[in-house]
Design a protein around this motif. Structure first.
Motif, PDB file in Angstrom:
ATOM      1  N   ASP A  54       0.812  -1.130   0.118  1.00  0.00           N
ATOM      2  CA  ASP A  54       0.035   0.018   0.002  1.00  0.00           C
ATOM      3  C   ASP A  54       0.922   1.326   0.133  1.00  0.00           C
ATOM      4  OD1 ASP A  54      -2.305  -1.394   0.070  1.00  0.00           O
ATOM      5  OD2 ASP A  54      -2.120  -1.963   2.391  1.00  0.00           O
ATOM      6  N   LYS A  55       2.062   1.322  -0.420  1.00  0.00           N
ATOM      7  CA  LYS A  55       3.196   2.169  -0.128  1.00  0.00           C
ATOM      8  C   LYS A  55       3.286   2.955  -1.593  1.00  0.00           C
ATOM      9  CE  LYS A  55       3.281   1.459   4.152  1.00  0.00           C
ATOM     10  NZ  LYS A  55       2.749   2.487   5.203  1.00  0.00           N
ATOM     11  N   MET A  56       2.974   2.603  -2.824  1.00  0.00           N
ATOM     12  CA  MET A  56       3.077   3.184  -3.864  1.00  0.00           C
ATOM     13  C   MET A  56       3.016   4.704  -3.765  1.00  0.00           C
ATOM     14  SD  MET A  56       4.170   3.242  -6.789  1.00  0.00           S
ATOM     15  CE  MET A  56       4.296   1.299  -7.577  1.00  0.00           C
ATOM     16  N   GLY A  57       3.766   5.505  -4.317  1.00  0.00           N
ATOM     17  CA  GLY A  57       3.613   6.924  -4.045  1.00  0.00           C
ATOM     18  C   GLY A  57       4.034   7.634  -2.726  1.00  0.00           C
ATOM     19  N   GLN A  58       4.365   6.818  -1.866  1.00  0.00           N
ATOM     20  CA  GLN A  58       4.686   7.429  -0.582  1.00  0.00           C
ATOM     21  C   GLN A  58       6.027   7.314  -0.152  1.00  0.00           C
ATOM     22  OE1 GLN A  58       2.263   5.554   2.579  1.00  0.00           O
ATOM     23  NE2 GLN A  58       0.770   4.960   1.171  1.00  0.00           N
ATOM     24  N   ALA A  59       6.578   8.303   0.712  1.00  0.00           N
ATOM     25  CA  ALA A  59       7.945   8.109   1.184  1.00  0.00           C
ATOM     26  C   ALA A  59       7.870   7.018   2.209  1.00  0.00           C
ATOM     27  CB  ALA A  59       8.380   9.680   1.939  1.00  0.00           C
ATOM     28  N   ALA A  69      12.519  -4.097 -24.693  1.00  0.00           N
ATOM     29  CA  ALA A  69      13.669  -3.303 -24.553  1.00  0.00           C
ATOM     30  C   ALA A  69      13.878  -2.685 -23.278  1.00  0.00           C
ATOM     31  CB  ALA A  69      13.442  -1.959 -25.567  1.00  0.00           C
ATOM     32  N   VAL A  70      14.915  -2.675 -22.785  1.00  0.00           N
ATOM     33  CA  VAL A  70      15.359  -2.322 -21.003  1.00  0.00           C
ATOM     34  C   VAL A  70      15.945  -0.801 -21.301  1.00  0.00           C
ATOM     35  CG1 VAL A  70      15.704  -4.663 -20.400  1.00  0.00           C
ATOM     36  CG2 VAL A  70      17.584  -3.287 -21.406  1.00  0.00           C
ATOM     37  N   ALA A  71      15.512  -0.383 -19.940  1.00  0.00           N
ATOM     38  CA  ALA A  71      16.031   1.113 -19.749  1.00  0.00           C
ATOM     39  C   ALA A  71      16.244   1.063 -18.176  1.00  0.00           C
ATOM     40  CB  ALA A  71      15.269   1.862 -20.156  1.00  0.00           C
ATOM     41  N   PRO A  72      17.086   2.213 -17.916  1.00  0.00           N
ATOM     42  CA  PRO A  72      17.278   2.177 -16.365  1.00  0.00           C
ATOM     43  C   PRO A  72      15.694   2.440 -15.700  1.00  0.00           C
ATOM     44  CG  PRO A  72      19.025   3.477 -17.394  1.00  0.00           C
ATOM     45  CD  PRO A  72      17.860   2.993 -18.460  1.00  0.00           C
ATOM     46  N   LEU A  73      15.676   2.368 -14.382  1.00  0.00           N
ATOM     47  CA  LEU A  73      14.467   2.420 -13.918  1.00  0.00           C
ATOM     48  C   LEU A  73      14.510   3.151 -12.469  1.00  0.00           C
ATOM     49  CD1 LEU A  73      11.077   2.042 -14.058  1.00  0.00           C
ATOM     50  CD2 LEU A  73      11.635  -0.289 -12.763  1.00  0.00           C
ATOM     51  N   SER A  74      13.927   4.313 -12.195  1.00  0.00           N
ATOM     52  CA  SER A  74      14.042   4.732 -10.716  1.00  0.00           C
ATOM     53  C   SER A  74      13.115   4.053  -9.810  1.00  0.00           C
ATOM     54  CB  SER A  74      14.057   6.258 -10.710  1.00  0.00           C
ATOM     55  OG  SER A  74      13.885   6.837  -9.507  1.00  0.00           O
ATOM     56  N   LEU A  75      13.229   3.282  -8.864  1.00  0.00           N
ATOM     57  CA  LEU A  75      12.469   2.767  -7.939  1.00  0.00           C
ATOM     58  C   LEU A  75      12.093   3.726  -6.995  1.00  0.00           C
ATOM     59  CD1 LEU A  75      14.061  -0.660  -8.086  1.00  0.00           C
ATOM     60  CD2 LEU A  75      12.156  -0.138  -9.521  1.00  0.00           C
ATOM     61  N   VAL A  76      13.082   4.289  -6.301  1.00  0.00           N
ATOM     62  CA  VAL A  76      12.858   5.340  -5.228  1.00  0.00           C
ATOM     63  C   VAL A  76      13.347   6.564  -5.876  1.00  0.00           C
ATOM     64  CG1 VAL A  76      13.512   5.958  -2.987  1.00  0.00           C
ATOM     65  CG2 VAL A  76      12.562   3.691  -3.590  1.00  0.00           C
ATOM     66  N   GLN A  77      12.808   7.733  -5.566  1.00  0.00           N
ATOM     67  CA  GLN A  77      13.079   8.926  -5.851  1.00  0.00           C
ATOM     68  C   GLN A  77      12.981   9.998  -4.869  1.00  0.00           C
ATOM     69  OE1 GLN A  77      11.933  10.444  -9.778  1.00  0.00           O
ATOM     70  NE2 GLN A  77      13.824  11.775  -9.881  1.00  0.00           N
ATOM     71  N   GLY A  78      13.931  10.725  -4.143  1.00  0.00           N
ATOM     72  CA  GLY A  78      13.537  11.594  -3.101  1.00  0.00           C
ATOM     73  C   GLY A  78      12.863  10.944  -1.959  1.00  0.00           C
ATOM     74  N   GLY A  79      13.237   9.444  -1.755  1.00  0.00           N
ATOM     75  CA  GLY A  79      12.746   8.701  -0.722  1.00  0.00           C
ATOM     76  C   GLY A  79      11.397   7.970  -0.996  1.00  0.00           C
ATOM     77  N   VAL A  80      10.725   8.338  -2.200  1.00  0.00           N
ATOM     78  CA  VAL A  80       9.123   8.022  -2.627  1.00  0.00           C
ATOM     79  C   VAL A  80       9.481   6.939  -3.335  1.00  0.00           C
ATOM     80  CG1 VAL A  80       7.257   8.857  -3.373  1.00  0.00           C
ATOM     81  CG2 VAL A  80       8.267  10.302  -2.186  1.00  0.00           C
ATOM     82  N   LEU A  81       8.594   5.881  -3.116  1.00  0.00           N
ATOM     83  CA  LEU A  81       8.521   4.796  -3.980  1.00  0.00           C
ATOM     84  C   LEU A  81       7.595   5.134  -5.294  1.00  0.00           C
ATOM     85  CD1 LEU A  81       8.675   1.557  -4.243  1.00  0.00           C
ATOM     86  CD2 LEU A  81       6.577   1.279  -3.020  1.00  0.00           C
ATOM     87  N   GLN A  82       8.428   4.881  -6.486  1.00  0.00           N
ATOM     88  CA  GLN A  82       7.886   4.960  -7.786  1.00  0.00           C
ATOM     89  C   GLN A  82       7.148   4.212  -8.387  1.00  0.00           C
ATOM     90  OE1 GLN A  82       8.465   8.432  -8.802  1.00  0.00           O
ATOM     91  NE2 GLN A  82       9.391   8.595  -6.799  1.00  0.00           N
ATOM     92  N   THR A  83       7.615   2.966  -8.626  1.00  0.00           N
ATOM     93  CA  THR A  83       6.842   1.778  -9.238  1.00  0.00           C
ATOM     94  C   THR A  83       7.279   0.363  -8.746  1.00  0.00           C
ATOM     95  OG1 THR A  83       6.963   0.907 -11.455  1.00  0.00           O
ATOM     96  CG2 THR A  83       8.953   1.605 -10.733  1.00  0.00           C
ATOM     97  N   TRP A  84       6.510  -0.541  -9.238  1.00  0.00           N
ATOM     98  CA  TRP A  84       6.867  -1.870  -8.706  1.00  0.00           C
ATOM     99  C   TRP A  84       7.575  -2.491  -9.897  1.00  0.00           C
ATOM    100  CZ3 TRP A  84       4.880  -1.197  -4.443  1.00  0.00           C
ATOM    101  CH2 TRP A  84       3.576  -0.950  -4.156  1.00  0.00           C
ATOM    102  N   VAL A  85       8.358  -3.624  -9.653  1.00  0.00           N
ATOM    103  CA  VAL A  85       9.296  -4.185 -10.579  1.00  0.00           C
ATOM    104  C   VAL A  85       8.330  -5.301 -11.234  1.00  0.00           C
ATOM    105  CG1 VAL A  85      11.187  -5.920 -10.701  1.00  0.00           C
ATOM    106  CG2 VAL A  85      11.145  -3.958  -9.048  1.00  0.00           C
ATOM    107  N   LEU A  86       8.027  -5.173 -12.643  1.00  0.00           N
ATOM    108  CA  LEU A  86       7.037  -5.749 -13.209  1.00  0.00           C
ATOM    109  C   LEU A  86       7.628  -6.402 -14.668  1.00  0.00           C
ATOM    110  CD1 LEU A  86       4.358  -2.764 -13.223  1.00  0.00           C
ATOM    111  CD2 LEU A  86       4.417  -4.907 -11.935  1.00  0.00           C
TER     112      LEU A  86
END
Length: 446
Positions: A266-271, A300-317
């Motif tokens: 339940d933490k998506m988008g939260q710090a 095609a692969v690319a770098p993925l920011s999982l946490v930015q500024g302490g905030v959860l950005q995305t799941w690993v999918l």
């Protein structure tokens, strides 16, 4: 790599479609590994292995099945396809399974990420490296025995083809040295090690340097005490700090989120970390230990920011978990020949902080510096955390006497929120962290 594996599995996929599969994909993996090992100047390992594995996945409606073989013989493809189709027809429906809808189209043969080193050391060279590592370690005063020294080389060729029009192949190599020794005597003996693995031989650390490091670390651990039970600031050496990334990424895979078995569901988008913390997964790093030009579904692969500024950005999918969650895959599928794709990180790392390791611990009057962890009791639902540890006391900002035989416990949500990172990030393990500090762990010791 020759064209043969691409042709081979493209023919297999085409045969599966012609035999009644609505869709299909196939993966071919061939590997060569050479290793040498010594213990107390006696050669214990000198071996070479070569393996080939082929896996076929077929889809019939909402049903799918996988078959694999270690003997990829064209003459047996018909039977392999029939076996896969027969299995698929009797298995339950899986409404989320299917080929990745956004996979690349065309044929891709690439070494753009410099993952294949042409250097192939022979067994004599590997044995010499293993011997040099052990000799250097045993030369350290206080080292009394060897637990083994080894050197290895390997090459893996990976080929993937799908009925949706993707075909790709790439190669990766690995070179490594490791040394493990014991110091002291009797019940007071202590063990430590050093290891280095690279894609290219010329990037590999000298075996003798690793041996000296292993010996010095083992001696430094002699005569440990147990810290008193309590709560201390705890600093983790980079070689163990990456374990927190492992706990984090395991909790944000699409599979765990879709099943509802993650304390972060339940933490998506939260710090969940401090605002200074960032976490990135980068499969495109040149010579990266876990780099890849496409994922296990041909995306095609690319770098993925999982946490930015302490905030959860995305799941690993991957595509299946993405469908379950009503999202799009972010090309994190990994697979073997006998199992379906699943979400997995590649080169995962904490972005470095701004303090030196010495500055990170400068204000610690009494704390712990952790160099090794053992055992693991992690509750994926609650984030409760407990692990055995050893290392050194920190006194007045300096690493002091060795300690062992204690347990660190806490909750990963609280640990993540309290993490402070040093500036000494080195890409060495595939999952990498700089020196890391947290002040919320409880220590169960003396």
């Amino acid at each position: 790599m020759t064209q043969q594996p691409l042709d081979l599995i493209a023919d297999l996929v085409q045969l599966a479609r012609a035999s009644g599969a609505d869709a299909a994909d196939a993966v071919f993996v061939s590997s060569t590994a050479v290793g040498a090992g010594v213990r107390n100047a006696v050669t214990e390992e000198l071996e070479r292995s070569e393996t080939t594995d082929l896996g076929l996945r077929v889809f019939v409606g909402n049903k799918n099945a996988i078959v694999s073989t270690t003997t990829p013989d064209r003459a047996k493809f018909g039977a392999l396809v029939e076996q896969a189709l027969a299995m698929a027809r009797v298995l339950p429906d899986d409404q989320y399974a299917g080929l990745a809808p956004n996979a690349m189209q065309g044929t891709f043969q690439t070494n753009a990420l410099e993952l294949a080193d042409p250097a192939e050391p022979d067994t004599a060279a590997l044995l010499a490296r293993a011997q040099a590592g052990e000799e250097a370690a045993l030369a350290i005063k206080g080292v009394t025995n060897s637990a083994g020294s080894s050197a290895s080389w390997g090459r893996t060729d990976i080929t993937l083809a799908t009925s949706a029009g993707f075909a790709g192949t790439y190669s990766r190599t690995s070179h490594s040295n490791s040394v493990c020794v014991l110091a002291g005597a009797g019940d007071g003996m202590q063990r430590d090690y050093d290891y280095h693995g690279t894609v290219w031989l010329h990037d590999l650390k000298d075996a003798a340097e690793l041996g000296r490091n292993a010996g010095q670390k083992a001696v430094a651990r002699l005569n440990p005490s147990r810290p008193k039970t309590g709560r201390y600031p705890v600093v983790f050496d980079p070689r163990v700090a990456g374990s927190f990334l492992g706990h984090f990424v395991g909790a944000i895979t699409g599979t765990a989120i879709a099943r509802g078995t993650s304390f972060l569901k339940d933490k998506m988008g939260q710090a969940i970390f401090a605002s200074s913390v960032g976490i990135t997964d980068d499969p495109t790093r040149i010579k990266g230990l876990r780099s890849r030009p496409f994922d296990g579904e041909g995306m095609a692969v690319a770098p993925l920011s999982l946490v930015q500024g302490g905030v959860l950005q995305t799941w690993v999918l991957d595509s299946r978990s993405a469908r379950q969650l009503g999202l799009q895959s972010n090309a994190r599928a990994a697979r073997g020949t006998a199992s379906p794709p699943g979400p997995s990180a590649s080169n995962l790392f904490f972005e470095p902080g701004h303090l030196s390791p010495s500055a990170l611990m400068a204000d610690i009057r009494e704390g712990l510096y952790i160099t090794e962890m053992m055992g693991s009791s992690i509750n994926g639902l609650t984030g409760d955390y407990s692990r055995g540890a050893s290392g050194f006391m920190i006194r007045d900002g300096q690493i002091a006497e060795p300690v062992a035989g204690f347990t660190l416990a806490g909750n990963l949500l609280e640990i993540f929120a309290s993490i402070t990172l040093a500036d000494d990030l080195v890409f060495r393990f595939g999952t990498d962290a700089p020196t890391l500090r947290t002040d919320v762990l409880n220590t169960a010791g003396a």
